[in-house]
Design a protein around this motif. Sequence first.
Motif, PDB file in Angstrom:
ATOM      1  N   ARG A 122     -28.521 -43.711   7.778  1.00  0.00           N
ATOM      2  CA  ARG A 122     -28.260 -44.209   6.430  1.00  0.00           C
ATOM      3  C   ARG A 122     -26.793 -43.989   6.091  1.00  0.00           C
ATOM      4  O   ARG A 122     -26.097 -43.214   6.750  1.00  0.00           O
ATOM      5  CB  ARG A 122     -29.133 -43.501   5.402  1.00  0.00           C
ATOM      6  CG  ARG A 122     -28.824 -41.999   5.212  1.00  0.00           C
ATOM      7  CD  ARG A 122     -29.700 -41.397   4.138  1.00  0.00           C
ATOM      8  NE  ARG A 122     -29.448 -39.970   3.948  1.00  0.00           N
ATOM      9  CZ  ARG A 122     -28.547 -39.473   3.110  1.00  0.00           C
ATOM     10  NH1 ARG A 122     -27.793 -40.309   2.374  1.00  0.00           N
ATOM     11  NH2 ARG A 122     -28.373 -38.168   2.983  1.00  0.00           N
ATOM     12  N   GLU A 123     -26.323 -44.653   5.056  1.00  0.00           N
ATOM     13  CA  GLU A 123     -24.985 -44.405   4.525  1.00  0.00           C
ATOM     14  C   GLU A 123     -25.050 -43.281   3.500  1.00  0.00           C
ATOM     15  O   GLU A 123     -26.110 -43.026   2.913  1.00  0.00           O
ATOM     16  CB  GLU A 123     -24.428 -45.670   3.870  1.00  0.00           C
ATOM     17  CG  GLU A 123     -24.076 -46.765   4.854  1.00  0.00           C
ATOM     18  CD  GLU A 123     -23.330 -47.911   4.203  1.00  0.00           C
ATOM     19  OE1 GLU A 123     -22.433 -47.663   3.375  1.00  0.00           O
ATOM     20  OE2 GLU A 123     -23.657 -49.074   4.516  1.00  0.00           O
ATOM     21  N   PRO A 124     -23.919 -42.607   3.261  1.00  0.00           N
ATOM     22  CA  PRO A 124     -23.945 -41.524   2.263  1.00  0.00           C
ATOM     23  C   PRO A 124     -24.028 -42.069   0.838  1.00  0.00           C
ATOM     24  O   PRO A 124     -23.549 -43.165   0.556  1.00  0.00           O
ATOM     25  CB  PRO A 124     -22.601 -40.820   2.487  1.00  0.00           C
ATOM     26  CG  PRO A 124     -21.711 -41.891   3.031  1.00  0.00           C
ATOM     27  CD  PRO A 124     -22.596 -42.753   3.887  1.00  0.00           C
ATOM     28  N   ARG A 125     -24.651 -41.315  -0.027  1.00  0.00           N
ATOM     29  CA  ARG A 125     -24.586 -41.624  -1.448  1.00  0.00           C
ATOM     30  C   ARG A 125     -23.159 -41.385  -1.937  1.00  0.00           C
ATOM     31  O   ARG A 125     -22.399 -40.649  -1.295  1.00  0.00           O
ATOM     32  CB  ARG A 125     -25.569 -40.760  -2.228  1.00  0.00           C
ATOM     33  CG  ARG A 125     -27.033 -40.969  -1.847  1.00  0.00           C
ATOM     34  CD  ARG A 125     -27.940 -40.136  -2.744  1.00  0.00           C
ATOM     35  NE  ARG A 125     -27.646 -38.700  -2.622  1.00  0.00           N
ATOM     36  CZ  ARG A 125     -28.206 -37.909  -1.717  1.00  0.00           C
ATOM     37  NH1 ARG A 125     -29.082 -38.395  -0.847  1.00  0.00           N
ATOM     38  NH2 ARG A 125     -27.877 -36.615  -1.668  1.00  0.00           N
ATOM     39  N   PRO A 126     -22.756 -41.967  -3.064  1.00  0.00           N
ATOM     40  CA  PRO A 126     -21.386 -41.759  -3.551  1.00  0.00           C
ATOM     41  C   PRO A 126     -20.991 -40.294  -3.650  1.00  0.00           C
ATOM     42  O   PRO A 126     -19.857 -39.920  -3.331  1.00  0.00           O
ATOM     43  CB  PRO A 126     -21.403 -42.442  -4.919  1.00  0.00           C
ATOM     44  CG  PRO A 126     -22.403 -43.539  -4.768  1.00  0.00           C
ATOM     45  CD  PRO A 126     -23.478 -42.963  -3.884  1.00  0.00           C
ATOM     46  N   ASP A 127     -21.934 -39.425  -4.062  1.00  0.00           N
ATOM     47  CA  ASP A 127     -21.596 -38.008  -4.199  1.00  0.00           C
ATOM     48  C   ASP A 127     -21.476 -37.295  -2.858  1.00  0.00           C
ATOM     49  O   ASP A 127     -20.968 -36.174  -2.788  1.00  0.00           O
ATOM     50  CB  ASP A 127     -22.646 -37.300  -5.065  1.00  0.00           C
ATOM     51  CG  ASP A 127     -24.029 -37.365  -4.440  1.00  0.00           C
ATOM     52  OD1 ASP A 127     -24.605 -38.473  -4.388  1.00  0.00           O
ATOM     53  OD2 ASP A 127     -24.533 -36.319  -3.989  1.00  0.00           O
ATOM     54  N   GLU A 128     -21.941 -37.937  -1.765  1.00  0.00           N
ATOM     55  CA  GLU A 128     -21.849 -37.337  -0.437  1.00  0.00           C
ATOM     56  C   GLU A 128     -20.589 -37.769   0.310  1.00  0.00           C
ATOM     57  O   GLU A 128     -20.296 -37.240   1.381  1.00  0.00           O
ATOM     58  CB  GLU A 128     -23.079 -37.722   0.394  1.00  0.00           C
ATOM     59  CG  GLU A 128     -24.387 -37.149  -0.126  1.00  0.00           C
ATOM     60  CD  GLU A 128     -25.584 -37.644   0.675  1.00  0.00           C
ATOM     61  OE1 GLU A 128     -26.366 -36.802   1.141  1.00  0.00           O
ATOM     62  OE2 GLU A 128     -25.723 -38.875   0.840  1.00  0.00           O
ATOM     63  N   ARG A 129     -19.866 -38.745  -0.217  1.00  0.00           N
ATOM     64  CA  ARG A 129     -18.674 -39.237   0.475  1.00  0.00           C
ATOM     65  C   ARG A 129     -17.533 -38.226   0.394  1.00  0.00           C
ATOM     66  O   ARG A 129     -17.389 -37.536  -0.608  1.00  0.00           O
ATOM     67  CB  ARG A 129     -18.205 -40.557  -0.157  1.00  0.00           C
ATOM     68  CG  ARG A 129     -19.176 -41.711  -0.024  1.00  0.00           C
ATOM     69  CD  ARG A 129     -18.719 -42.863  -0.892  1.00  0.00           C
ATOM     70  NE  ARG A 129     -19.639 -43.999  -0.822  1.00  0.00           N
ATOM     71  CZ  ARG A 129     -19.656 -45.005  -1.693  1.00  0.00           C
ATOM     72  NH1 ARG A 129     -18.786 -45.014  -2.711  1.00  0.00           N
ATOM     73  NH2 ARG A 129     -20.517 -45.987  -1.564  1.00  0.00           N
TER      74      ARG A 129
END
Length: 439
Positions: free
Chosen positions: A208-215
Motif C-alpha cells: 500500500r501507499e503511506p497515508r499523508p501522516d506516514e509520509r
Amino acid sequence: MNTDGAETETHEESGSGEFSKGWAILLAGVLGVMCGASPIPFNVIGFTAEPLQAEFGWSQTQILLPITIFGVLASLLAPVFGWMADRFGVRPVALWSLAAFGAAFAAISLTPTANEPQTLYIYYGFWVVVGFVGIGSTPVTWSRAINLWFYKNRGLALGILLMGTSLAAMIVPRVAVEIIGAYGWRTMFAVVGTFPIAALIVAFFLFREPRPDERPKAIKSDTGNLTGVTLGSALTNYRFWLIWVSIALIAGAFGGAFINMPTMLRLRGVDVETAATVMGILGIGIFAGRLITGALLDRFWQGFVAFPLLCLPAISAWLLLGDTMPFGFAALAGFLLGFAAGAESDLIAYLTGRYFGMANYGKIYGMLYMPFGLFSAASPVVYAQVFDRTGSYDSILQISIFMFIGGGALLLLLGRYPQSFPEVEASSPAQPNSDMEPA
C-alpha cells in the motif's frame, strides 16, 4: 506528549524508522518488480532464438523483434501508467497490471504450431498485448510508493526494490532453459506466466501507499500536500533532457548486449548451460549494482557515483570482442554489464525524485522511463541486424563502448539537488480504504 513527539521526530529524521515502517511494502515491491514486465520478457527471449529458429526457420531479427514491439509500446504507455499511479494510487494500477501481464505472457504459449506466414504475426500479436498491459507492473509504479515511504534511505530502498530485476536475472533464465529443454518453449511461456500471479497474491496483502501522516516530512508541505514540479516545468528544465539522453545512450548500448549475450557466448564456443550461468552472474552484478549504488546515493552526490559505475559496461563490451571467450572473461563481462544496469535503473528513480519532487513523480518518471524502454527495445534488433549482415557483433560493441562512457559523463552536468519544491494541490490518489487495503 511533547517528549514522545520529539522522540518520534528524531527517530524519523534519522531515517532509522523508515525501514521499520516500510519493510513489508518494500518486500512486496521487490516481488512485484521481479515478476513484472520489466525483467521477465528480457530474461527469456534470448533463449527462444534456437528453438524458434529450429521450428519455424525465423531469422535472429524476426525472433527478437517482439522485444522491440513490447518495449516501444511499454515506453509510450509509461507516462500514462505513471499518471494513473499519481491519480489513483499505485496499488490498483500495479495489481491489475500484474494480473493482466501474467495472463498475456502465458498466452504466448498458444502460438499456432503450423509453420505458416501468419504464425509469425500471431506471435507478434501476443507480444503487442503484453506491451499494452504490462507497464503497470514495472518500477514506473512500484518506485512511486517506495519514494513516498522513504527519504533518508531512499537510495538504498530503491536499490532493494529494483533488486527484483536482479533476482529475475538469476532465477528466470535457469528456469527458462530447464523448461525449454524438457518441455519446449511454449510450456516455458505458460509456466513463467504464473510468476506475476504469485507476486500479485503477496502484494494484495502487503502492499500500500503511506497515508499523508506516514509520509516523510521532506516530501510534503506544512499542509501535508506533496511538493514537486509539474511535468511541463520538468520538460523545460535542462536537467530533464540531460537525464533523458544519458538514459537513451546507456539503454541503447545495454539492451542489445543483454538480449544477444546468449548468442554472443554461443558464437565463442560457450554451451547453453554455461551461457545461462553467465546470465545468472549478470543477475548477481545487477543485484550488487542495485545495493551499492543505492547506498552510495544516500551519501554522495549522484555524479560522483554514476559516472564511474556507468563506465563499467564499456569494459564488458571490450571483453566481448573477438573470437574466443574463456569462462572467466565471460563471467566478468556479465557481472560488469549487470552491475552498471543495476546502477542505471536505480538512478532513474532516484534522480526523478531528487531533481523534480514527488507531486508528479509518476508522469515525470514515465517520461524518463520512455528512453529506457524505447532504446532497450530497439537495441536488440540493431545488434541482431549487425549480426545478420556481418556475422559478428564486434562493430556494434565498439560503438557501445563510447555510448556507455558518454551516457555516464552527461550526469556530471546536472549540478546540485534542489533544496525545495513548490507545493502542489493534492491530486487525490485514492487514500487507503479499509475495504481495499490490508490491515
